[in-house]
Motif scaffolding. Structure first.
Motif, PDB file in Angstrom:
ATOM      1  N   SER A 307       0.679  -1.208  -0.265  1.00 38.94           N
ATOM      2  CA  SER A 307      -0.053   0.215   0.047  1.00 38.94           C
ATOM      3  C   SER A 307       0.847   1.245  -0.024  1.00 38.94           C
ATOM      4  N   LEU A 311       0.009   3.675  -3.421  1.00 37.67           N
ATOM      5  CA  LEU A 311      -0.871   4.881  -2.872  1.00 37.67           C
ATOM      6  C   LEU A 311       0.185   6.237  -3.834  1.00 37.67           C
ATOM      7  N   PRO A 312       1.491   6.162  -3.274  1.00 34.57           N
ATOM      8  CA  PRO A 312       2.039   7.324  -4.178  1.00 34.57           C
ATOM      9  C   PRO A 312       1.996   7.181  -5.638  1.00 34.57           C
ATOM     10  N   ILE A 314      -0.432   6.115  -7.331  1.00 38.20           N
ATOM     11  CA  ILE A 314      -1.809   6.533  -7.676  1.00 38.20           C
ATOM     12  C   ILE A 314      -1.692   8.014  -7.661  1.00 38.20           C
ATOM     13  N   TYR A 315      -1.361   8.418  -6.611  1.00 43.97           N
ATOM     14  CA  TYR A 315      -1.435  10.130  -6.577  1.00 43.97           C
ATOM     15  C   TYR A 315      -0.525  10.800  -7.877  1.00 43.97           C
ATOM     16  N   ILE A 316       0.497  10.203  -7.917  1.00 47.42           N
ATOM     17  CA  ILE A 316       1.311  10.546  -9.210  1.00 47.42           C
ATOM     18  C   ILE A 316       0.703  10.547 -10.403  1.00 47.42           C
ATOM     19  N   LYS A 317      -0.032   9.760 -10.752  1.00 45.46           N
ATOM     20  CA  LYS A 317      -0.636   9.376 -11.919  1.00 45.46           C
ATOM     21  C   LYS A 317      -1.755  10.143 -12.212  1.00 45.46           C
ATOM     22  N   ARG A 318      -2.456  10.622 -10.805  1.00 41.75           N
ATOM     23  CA  ARG A 318      -3.677  11.398 -11.036  1.00 41.75           C
ATOM     24  C   ARG A 318      -3.261  12.940 -11.225  1.00 41.75           C
ATOM     25  N   LYS A 319      -2.133  13.031 -10.726  1.00 42.79           N
ATOM     26  CA  LYS A 319      -1.475  14.415 -11.031  1.00 42.79           C
ATOM     27  C   LYS A 319      -0.963  14.734 -12.476  1.00 42.79           C
ATOM     28  N   TRP A 321       1.951  13.262 -13.706  1.00 48.70           N
ATOM     29  CA  TRP A 321       3.226  13.444 -13.583  1.00 48.70           C
ATOM     30  C   TRP A 321       3.802  12.352 -14.470  1.00 48.70           C
TER      31      TRP A 321
END
Length: 323
Positions: A307, A311-312, A314-319, A321
């Motif tokens: 996890s 989680l990082p 997923i965050y990077i993909k949504r941003k 980057w």
């Protein structure tokens, strides 16, 4: 080395070395390559030609007008060769004094004179033909450079896409090789521009020696040559700007690719840093660690680590980057 061109009526012939003294009145063109001291003395005594290097680009001594230029020649393989040439223009003949023994730029001029004898009616007309040859050589080289730049532009486009027409992957080493080739072309085109500037100056001095009233036809040809020289110079300037544009393009693509490489390592670091932190906690030597006694403690620790990595990401993909 000295080569003499003699005119008998409308026929031009070549004599290696100097002609017999009785043929001096038929001599119209001397080609002198790196003259020795002895050859220089003979030329001075017999024709009044000074072979010593002049301190100025244009010198007049009463018998000859000396005009120094930096010209271009192409060898049999089409490779460029630049050399210093001094034109000595007199009333009876024109002499070419070359600093380099291997500088052979005017061989085709004799063929043109034989085909059009009217271009060899006077030393000024012969010199006009010689300068035309030099300009044609520069024009030919600039055209070659233009074709090569078109190919380089296609290569840069393929490298930017990442693959060539055969599906081979292209990257930073290919960009570096392309940049080296462009640097060589920039140096070559800069020499062409220098050549055209020198040639334009020589044509201008030749034009000033022509009597526009009695030599109106020759004046028209020299004026036409001046326009041709200016045209080749403008073409060389254009290709020089194109080289600089391609160099900037390669630099920009190289920076982008390097930034992409750095971005990949940055994302990898960002993704694996939290799991490393979790693993660090479980590597500590605490006396009480409840998870060690749990039935599913191992699964719990693996899930927590996974996890921390997902989680990082997923965050990077949504941003956005990863784009």
């Amino acid at each position: 080395m000295i080569r003499s061109i003699i005119k008998n009526q409308e026929c031009f012939s070549i004599v290696q070395g100097l002609p017999e003294p009785g043929q001096d009145h038929n001599l119209v063109w001397l080609e002198v390559h790196t003259p020795t001291v002895e050859e220089g003395t003979i030329l001075q005594q017999r024709f009044g030609i000074e072979t010593a290097k002049k301190n100025s680009n244009v010198v007049e001594d009463g018998q000859f007008l000396y005009m120094r230029s930096r010209l271009l020649a192409l060898d049999d393989n089409g490779a460029p060769h630049f050399g210093g040439v001094t034109f000595a223009l007199g009333e009876q003949l024109v002499a070419i004094i070359c600093d380099d023994a291997n500088f052979q730029s005017f061989d085709i001029a004799l063929q043109r004179l034989r085909r059009k004898p009217a271009n060899g009616q006077s030393p000024k007309a012969i010199m006009r033909s010689l300068l035309q040859i030099a300009n044609d050589r520069a024009d030919e080289l600039v055209d070659q450079i233009a074709e090569e730049l078109e190919k380089r532009a296609e290569d840069i486009s393929e490298i930017s896409d990442g693959y060539n027409a055969n599906g081979m992957e292209l990257g930073v080493p290919d960009l570096i090789e392309t940049m080296r080739a462009l640097n060589a072309k920039e140096e070559l085109i800069a020499l062409c521009i220098e050549t055209q500037l020198s040639l334009a100056r020589t044509v201008r001095y030749l034009s000033s020696e022509i009597d526009s009233t009695n030599e109106a036809d020759l004046q028209g040809l020299v004026n036409e040559l001046a326009f041709d020289v200016a045209g080749v110079k403008e073409h060389a300037y254009f290709e020089h700007q194109k080289v600089q544009y391609l160099q900037k393009s390669v630099t920009n693509i190289l920076n982008i690719k390097q930034n992409q490489i750095v971005k990949v390592f940055t994302i990898i670091t960002a993704v694996f840093l939290p799991p490393t932190l979790v693993g660090t906690f479980y590597g500590m030597n605490f006396a009480v660690m409840p998870e060690l006694s749990w039935e599913h403690g191992f699964v719990y620790s693996m899930g927590l680590t996974l996890s921390a990595a997902v989680l990082p990401l997923i965050y990077i993909k949504r941003k956005g980057w990863l784009r």
